[in-house]
Design an enzyme around this catalytic site. Sequence first.
Site, PDB file in Angstrom:
ATOM      1  N   HIS A 267      11.042  57.156  22.941  1.00  0.00           N
ATOM      2  CA  HIS A 267      11.255  57.950  24.167  1.00  0.00           C
ATOM      3  C   HIS A 267      12.486  57.441  24.919  1.00  0.00           C
ATOM      4  O   HIS A 267      12.383  56.958  26.057  1.00  0.00           O
ATOM      5  CB  HIS A 267      10.001  57.889  25.052  1.00  0.00           C
ATOM      6  CG  HIS A 267       9.934  58.997  26.059  1.00  0.00           C
ATOM      7  ND1 HIS A 267       8.767  59.573  26.476  1.00  0.00           N
ATOM      8  CD2 HIS A 267      10.906  59.645  26.759  1.00  0.00           C
ATOM      9  CE1 HIS A 267       9.003  60.499  27.382  1.00  0.00           C
ATOM     10  NE2 HIS A 267      10.311  60.570  27.573  1.00  0.00           N
ATOM     11  N   ILE A 268      13.641  57.571  24.245  1.00  0.00           N
ATOM     12  CA  ILE A 268      14.868  57.017  24.831  1.00  0.00           C
ATOM     13  C   ILE A 268      15.854  58.107  25.252  1.00  0.00           C
ATOM     14  O   ILE A 268      17.049  57.852  25.388  1.00  0.00           O
ATOM     15  CB  ILE A 268      15.564  56.016  23.861  1.00  0.00           C
ATOM     16  CG1 ILE A 268      15.713  56.627  22.459  1.00  0.00           C
ATOM     17  CG2 ILE A 268      14.802  54.703  23.817  1.00  0.00           C
ATOM     18  CD1 ILE A 268      16.559  55.796  21.513  1.00  0.00           C
ATOM     19  N   GLY A 269      15.314  59.321  25.477  1.00  0.00           N
ATOM     20  CA  GLY A 269      16.197  60.427  25.868  1.00  0.00           C
ATOM     21  C   GLY A 269      17.063  60.109  27.080  1.00  0.00           C
ATOM     22  O   GLY A 269      18.217  60.529  27.165  1.00  0.00           O
TER      23      GLY A 269
ATOM     24  N   ILE B 248      12.225  66.383  21.447  1.00  0.00           N
ATOM     25  CA  ILE B 248      12.800  65.511  22.484  1.00  0.00           C
ATOM     26  C   ILE B 248      12.144  65.790  23.845  1.00  0.00           C
ATOM     27  O   ILE B 248      12.672  65.385  24.868  1.00  0.00           O
ATOM     28  CB  ILE B 248      14.335  65.669  22.584  1.00  0.00           C
ATOM     29  CG1 ILE B 248      14.740  67.134  22.830  1.00  0.00           C
ATOM     30  CG2 ILE B 248      15.015  65.108  21.363  1.00  0.00           C
ATOM     31  CD1 ILE B 248      16.224  67.314  23.173  1.00  0.00           C
TER      32      ILE B 248
ATOM     33  N   GLU C 114       2.097  57.327  23.461  1.00  0.00           N
ATOM     34  CA  GLU C 114       3.273  56.477  23.244  1.00  0.00           C
ATOM     35  C   GLU C 114       2.932  55.050  23.633  1.00  0.00           C
ATOM     36  O   GLU C 114       2.485  54.859  24.762  1.00  0.00           O
ATOM     37  CB  GLU C 114       4.453  56.976  24.091  1.00  0.00           C
ATOM     38  CG  GLU C 114       5.027  58.252  23.536  1.00  0.00           C
ATOM     39  CD  GLU C 114       6.091  58.877  24.424  1.00  0.00           C
ATOM     40  OE1 GLU C 114       6.361  58.330  25.507  1.00  0.00           O
ATOM     41  OE2 GLU C 114       6.635  59.918  24.050  1.00  0.00           O
TER      42      GLU C 114
ATOM     43  N   ARG D  69       8.005  66.420  24.914  1.00  0.00           N
ATOM     44  CA  ARG D  69       6.773  65.657  25.067  1.00  0.00           C
ATOM     45  C   ARG D  69       5.966  65.758  23.785  1.00  0.00           C
ATOM     46  O   ARG D  69       5.892  66.837  23.168  1.00  0.00           O
ATOM     47  CB  ARG D  69       5.933  66.194  26.236  1.00  0.00           C
ATOM     48  CG  ARG D  69       6.480  65.881  27.629  1.00  0.00           C
ATOM     49  CD  ARG D  69       6.464  64.379  27.952  1.00  0.00           C
ATOM     50  NE  ARG D  69       6.952  64.064  29.271  1.00  0.00           N
ATOM     51  CZ  ARG D  69       8.223  63.751  29.570  1.00  0.00           C
ATOM     52  NH1 ARG D  69       9.141  63.704  28.612  1.00  0.00           N
ATOM     53  NH2 ARG D  69       8.566  63.444  30.798  1.00  0.00           N
TER      54      ARG D  69
ATOM     55  N   ASP E  31      11.508  61.838  19.341  1.00  0.00           N
ATOM     56  CA  ASP E  31      11.748  60.821  20.375  1.00  0.00           C
ATOM     57  C   ASP E  31      10.495  60.647  21.225  1.00  0.00           C
ATOM     58  O   ASP E  31      10.429  59.757  22.062  1.00  0.00           O
ATOM     59  CB  ASP E  31      12.939  61.219  21.255  1.00  0.00           C
ATOM     60  CG  ASP E  31      13.290  60.122  22.250  1.00  0.00           C
ATOM     61  OD1 ASP E  31      13.312  58.942  21.835  1.00  0.00           O
ATOM     62  OD2 ASP E  31      13.507  60.416  23.444  1.00  0.00           O
TER      63      ASP E  31
ATOM     64  N   ILE F 278      18.607  71.138  29.497  1.00  0.00           N
ATOM     65  CA  ILE F 278      18.782  70.266  28.318  1.00  0.00           C
ATOM     66  C   ILE F 278      19.036  71.124  27.070  1.00  0.00           C
ATOM     67  O   ILE F 278      19.967  70.869  26.301  1.00  0.00           O
ATOM     68  CB  ILE F 278      17.557  69.349  28.099  1.00  0.00           C
ATOM     69  CG1 ILE F 278      17.323  68.457  29.326  1.00  0.00           C
ATOM     70  CG2 ILE F 278      17.746  68.491  26.842  1.00  0.00           C
ATOM     71  CD1 ILE F 278      16.044  67.639  29.277  1.00  0.00           C
TER      72      ILE F 278
HETATM   73  O1  LIG Z   1      11.260  63.573  31.677  1.00  0.00           O
HETATM   74  C1  LIG Z   1      12.318  62.984  31.490  1.00  0.00           C
HETATM   75  O2  LIG Z   1      13.331  63.190  32.151  1.00  0.00           O
HETATM   76  C2  LIG Z   1      12.392  61.937  30.437  1.00  0.00           C
HETATM   77  O3  LIG Z   1      11.479  62.154  29.431  1.00  0.00           O
HETATM   78  C3  LIG Z   1      12.185  60.563  31.033  1.00  0.00           C
HETATM   79  O4  LIG Z   1      10.888  60.441  31.494  1.00  0.00           O
END
Ligand SMILES: O=C(O)[C@H](O)CO
Length: 367
Positions: free
Chosen positions: A331-333, A281, A312, A283, A307, A201
């Site tokens: 938390h919409i990643g 983005i 949460e 945790r 995010d 990522i």
């Molecule tokens: O860990 C992940 O891939 C995202 O946060 C979705 O839970």
Amino acid sequence: WVKVSSKHWSQWAKTNITCVQSYRTEQNSTGGAAYQAKGMGEKELPGVLICEIGGAFGVLESHVEFLKKHFNLITLREFHRNKDELCEKIKSIFVFECRPLIDRELLESLPSLKVVANSGVGVNHLDLKLISSFGVKVTNTPHAVSDSTADIGMALMLASARRLVEGCHIATSPDTTHFAVDWLGVEVTRATLGIIGMGSIGYKVAKRAKAFDMNILYHNRNRRKEEEEQAVGATYCRNIEDLLQESDFVMLVVNLTPETHKLIGKRELQLMKPTATLINICRGAVVDQDALVEALKNGVIKAAALDVTHPEPLPRDHPLLQLKNVIITPHIGTATVQALLMMTEEAVENIQAVLNDLPIPSEVIPQ
Ligand SMILES: O=C(O)[C@H](O)CO
């Protein structure tokens, strides 16, 4: 059909797996004939425990047909209603976010369980040691989530820099009579972005930031290869402190582990520029939120775009929700049509690989 990574294809093709044969059917007609001849359609499909169909933590209704080609889907409710008959049949658990909860009691009740397939990359909600003590493997879906999560990182950085949420409120407020604003945003172009965590990522964030002519710094446990650094124009910072001091935007993209818990606390925030923005983005627990509130209130840093939070959602009276210099999304990643489909596909590939003794594309090994 299921997408099987090409590097594993030849091994998959030698097996009698239903899904692989049907995938080949779509590619060429000979594959279809082989499928029929092996009579694979008559084999009982492996049982997979899912939380439910639909709902926030359930399998998407639009994925059910695809999943049913590979598995006998058993919902948690069906399992609890008919444990004696179903417990032997369940070979895998499909986990989305933190559901279903995988504890000792559930593991003890599933003697045939081989794999816990997490849909998503983060596995901090799973007790890896406990699961592996039952001889059960854990898999995740790092490839499926990387584009959508990198996009959210960029979206939050741009939204915070250009004060999009405030602008939106002004444009849509019933009190607005004209569009004069008494503030200015800043540009991300040519600014310095510090990426903490340069896995898939983080690397995709860097690729995107390069297109904005950003000066990119990164910190990671392992340094990337020189050609990978050059491809995105990223400079390695061995010390996280150097990155924090030099960056205009700091983006957190690490896994949550005991080592990264509260990685960003008072000391780290104080090292950042007073004009800097923190973007998270990964945790929420990677940041000491009390320290962040203080830093945002006292001008230690300029803004935050999150995010993820801990917990949460945040309690409705949490101070982070009262601050104007904070953007929070729920938390919409990975919340895109494409990412969720790829996560399901990647999880299916992982499960089939474990159940058929094939190389597992994304196994999570407990440290
Ligand atoms: O860990 C992940 O891939 C995202 O946060 C979705 O839970």
